[in-house]
Design an enzyme around this catalytic site. Structure first.
Site, PDB file in Angstrom:
ATOM      1  N   GLY A   1       0.798  -1.225   0.000  1.00 20.96           N
ATOM      2  CA  GLY A   1       0.000   0.000   0.000  1.00 20.96           C
ATOM      3  C   GLY A   1       0.830   1.275   0.000  1.00 20.96           C
ATOM      4  O   GLY A   1       0.303   2.337   0.295  1.00 20.96           O
TER       5      GLY A   1
ATOM      6  N   HIS B   1      -3.002   4.988  -3.787  1.00 24.30           N
ATOM      7  CA  HIS B   1      -3.028   3.528  -3.628  1.00 24.30           C
ATOM      8  C   HIS B   1      -4.424   2.963  -3.419  1.00 24.30           C
ATOM      9  O   HIS B   1      -4.575   1.812  -3.031  1.00 24.30           O
ATOM     10  CB  HIS B   1      -2.065   3.090  -2.515  1.00 24.30           C
ATOM     11  CG  HIS B   1      -0.660   3.589  -2.746  1.00 24.30           C
ATOM     12  ND1 HIS B   1       0.092   3.172  -3.813  1.00 24.30           N
ATOM     13  CD2 HIS B   1       0.092   4.506  -2.088  1.00 24.30           C
ATOM     14  CE1 HIS B   1       1.251   3.797  -3.797  1.00 24.30           C
ATOM     15  NE2 HIS B   1       1.279   4.616  -2.763  1.00 24.30           N
TER      16      HIS B   1
ATOM     17  N   ARG C   1      -6.207 -13.183  -1.016  1.00 24.43           N
ATOM     18  CA  ARG C   1      -7.634 -13.048  -0.692  1.00 24.43           C
ATOM     19  C   ARG C   1      -8.440 -12.824  -1.971  1.00 24.43           C
ATOM     20  O   ARG C   1      -7.877 -12.630  -3.042  1.00 24.43           O
ATOM     21  CB  ARG C   1      -7.815 -11.815   0.202  1.00 24.43           C
ATOM     22  CG  ARG C   1      -7.312 -10.547  -0.495  1.00 24.43           C
ATOM     23  CD  ARG C   1      -7.735  -9.272   0.175  1.00 24.43           C
ATOM     24  NE  ARG C   1      -7.479  -8.136  -0.685  1.00 24.43           N
ATOM     25  CZ  ARG C   1      -6.322  -7.519  -0.811  1.00 24.43           C
ATOM     26  NH1 ARG C   1      -5.266  -7.909  -0.116  1.00 24.43           N
ATOM     27  NH2 ARG C   1      -6.187  -6.495  -1.644  1.00 24.43           N
TER      28      ARG C   1
HETATM   29  C1  MV4 Z   1       6.966   0.220  -7.338  1.00 20.50           C
HETATM   30  C2  MV4 Z   1       6.848   1.350  -8.201  1.00 20.50           C
HETATM   31  C3  MV4 Z   1       7.883   1.588  -9.069  1.00 20.50           C
HETATM   32  N1  MV4 Z   1       8.973   0.786  -9.073  1.00 20.50           N
HETATM   33  N2  MV4 Z   1       8.057  -0.551  -7.402  1.00 20.50           N
HETATM   34  C4  MV4 Z   1       3.102   1.154  -4.729  1.00 20.50           C
HETATM   35  C5  MV4 Z   1       2.389   0.299  -3.747  1.00 20.50           C
HETATM   36  C6  MV4 Z   1       3.135  -0.957  -3.672  1.00 20.50           C
HETATM   37  N3  MV4 Z   1       2.240  -2.040  -3.546  1.00 20.50           N
HETATM   38  C7  MV4 Z   1       3.967  -1.021  -4.908  1.00 20.50           C
HETATM   39  N4  MV4 Z   1       4.007   0.310  -5.423  1.00 20.50           N
HETATM   40  C8  MV4 Z   1       4.891   0.683  -6.365  1.00 20.50           C
HETATM   41  N5  MV4 Z   1       6.013  -0.091  -6.467  1.00 20.50           N
HETATM   42  C9  MV4 Z   1       9.038  -0.262  -8.253  1.00 20.50           C
HETATM   43  N6  MV4 Z   1      10.135  -1.044  -8.265  1.00 20.50           N
HETATM   44  C10 MV4 Z   1       5.692   2.129  -8.133  1.00 20.50           C
HETATM   45  C11 MV4 Z   1       4.690   1.802  -7.215  1.00 20.50           C
HETATM   46  C12 MV4 Z   1       3.521   2.637  -7.250  1.00 20.50           C
HETATM   47  C13 MV4 Z   1       2.277   2.116  -7.655  1.00 20.50           C
HETATM   48  C14 MV4 Z   1       2.118   0.784  -7.981  1.00 20.50           C
HETATM   49  C15 MV4 Z   1       0.899   0.288  -8.379  1.00 20.50           C
HETATM   50  C16 MV4 Z   1      -0.186   1.152  -8.486  1.00 20.50           C
HETATM   51  C17 MV4 Z   1      -0.058   2.471  -8.180  1.00 20.50           C
HETATM   52  C18 MV4 Z   1       1.165   2.979  -7.748  1.00 20.50           C
HETATM   53  C19 MV4 Z   1       1.294   4.321  -7.443  1.00 20.50           C
HETATM   54  C20 MV4 Z   1       2.500   4.811  -7.033  1.00 20.50           C
HETATM   55  C21 MV4 Z   1       3.612   3.966  -6.925  1.00 20.50           C
END
Ligand code: MV4
Length: 448
Positions: free
Chosen positions: A166, A237, A293
């Protein structure tokens, strides 16, 4: 094989109704649990029996394990469906139910535990042949390691908390001058939020899409992938709009990632419904997390596969082996889900209160999963979901035109809702073209 005769639904709102409906169809008796704030809730009215489990605060009711176990004992429920949120990914809850001889409708406690620890989840995914984001092998143990791995994967890098998810505890570092401080910040935030200061490092993907694969396993080595969902349209998120299939993928890319995920779930003997989350960038998939889930957005998968995921969960929870094979699964048309929240459509400030008028849309290809009714008072204690509008069409364009019509029909008065946001989105050229990434919505909201 354990025939499930009575299911206690350890949840509220639309998901409690969703589970209840599946149980009714299968001739399984239902027990609703509720807080004192939910006495008038639909899930209480529609269940065969109900038990009040505590005061309004979720920590005292929907998260109260002793109360829920007692409700099982009192009613003689032989299984618990946790829905999403609340206790759905609580390994201790799954363990306690098992110790009481009650079936947890979900994965094993061990599988929940592995996927709840993001480092362990990534290690497991990699070992199972799932592509992961390049980064550290497990937790970062020193500043030397931090700088070395960051250099290896290339800047910018992202520091993540192992106990996170999240977005909490995530910090970007653009270069070696920032990375030590970024890691310290991520560590402090992780410690404060989760009581666990383990962090790991990944290459930062600047403009990916969020594409997740729905899986289903029987815990006996049978598992299938039920297609993908594109959940890139998010705000802080919180997913806002989800669709299946993703507008970004080719048929070849799909088939390959489905096979990889199905094989991985077979090898780990995964049990129940699950979601493998990927960032998709430049034609490549990178695993980030797995959810153990049923998810809020599961209906878009149901609409294009014709499968009832809660029926499937009940079946595997009772020990039935999966009868469907990957080759039997076919996908029909396109589905989009809009999460209609009781929030101001621009500020997103929650708007609890009484729904004075409620008129959901209908017609071919339109599904509304909601637990509200005219006169219902949305309590301030829980999430602000009014309902999910899920629309299906034979093609994405048919789905979009049906969605536009459904949004026009939908009336929710008395509280603020995010319906006006969706009426703007459905006019936007990028949305119509399926041309968006994980940052698109926040940028759109900042501009308008
Ligand atoms: C990332 C990313 C960019 N690069 N990992 C945000 C929540 C977490 N579950 C994983 N997330 C992210 N991981 C890497 N290596 C960017 C995000 C991210 C994001 C991911 C999915 C949906 C929306 C997002 C919004 C901002 C950042």
């Amino acid at each position: 094989m354990t025939m499930i005769k009575k299911v206690l639904i350890a949840n509220r709102g639309e998901i409690a109704l969703r589970v209840l409906r599946a149980c009714k169809e299968l001739g399984i008796a239902t027990v609703a649990v509720h807080s004192t704030a939910d006495t008038d809730a639909m899930h209480v009215r529609l269940a065969d029996e109900s038990v009040c489990i505590g005061p309004p605060q979720a920590s005292e009711s929907y998260l109260n394990i002793p109360s829920i176990v007692a409700a099982c004992e009192i009613t003689g429920a032989d299984a618990v469906h946790p829905g999403y949120g609340f206790l759905s990914e609580n390994a201790r809850f799954a363990d306690i139910l098992e110790a009481h001889g009650i079936i947890f409708i979900g994965p094993t406690a061990e599988q929940i535990r592995i996927m709840g620890d993001k480092i362990e989840a990534k290690r497991t995914a990699k070992a199972l042949g799932i592509p992961v984001v390049p980064g550290s092998e497990g937790a970062i143990r020193s500043n030397e390691e931090l700088l070395r791995v960051a250099e290896e994967v290339g800047y910018p890098v992202l520091i993540k908390a192992s106990a996170g998810g999240g977005g909490k505890g995530m910090t970007v570092a653009k270069g070696p001058d920032e990375v030590v401080q970024a890691a310290a910040r991520a560590r402090a935030e992780a410690k404060a939020n989760f009581g666990n200061d383990e962090v790991y490092l990944e290459r930062y993907l600047a403009t990916p899409r969020h594409i997740e694969i729905q899986v289903l396993g029987d815990g006996q080595g049978g598992a299938v992938a039920l297609g993908e969902r594109d959940c890139s349209l998010q705000r802080r998120h919180q997913k806002v709009w989800e669709e299946a299939r993703s507008p970004a993928l080719t048929e070849e890319q799909r088939t390959e990632i489905y096979a990889t995920c199905a094989k991985a779930m077979q090898d780990m003997k995964y049990r129940g419904a699950g979601t493998i989350e990927f960032l998709y960038d430049n034609g490549e998939f990178f695993f980030i997390e797995m959810n153990t889930r049923l998810q809020v957005e599961h209906p878009v998968t149901e609409m294009i596969t014709g499968l009832d995921l809660v029926h499937a969960q009940l079946s595997v929870a009772s020990g039935e082996p999966l009868t469907i094979r990957q080759d039997d699964i076919s996908f029909h048309g396109h589905a989009i889900e809009c999460r209609i929240n009781a929030e101001h459509p621009e500020t997103f400030i929650p708007s609890p209160g009484t729904i004075t008028h409620y008129h959901p849309p209908g017609g071919l290809g339109v599904r509304v999963d909601s637990a509200v009714y005219q006169g219902y008072k949305i309590p301030p204690y829980y999430d602000s979901l009014i309902g999910k509008l899920i629309v299906h069409g034979n093609s994405r364009s048919e789905c979009l035109m049906r969605l536009r019509r459904s949004l026009d029909e939908f009336v929710v008065d008395g509280v603020e809702s995010t319906l006006p946001l969706f009426r703007r989105l459905i006019q936007n050229p990028d949305i119509l073209a399926g041309n968006y990434d994980i940052h698109w919505l926040e940028k759109f909201l900042a501009k308008e």
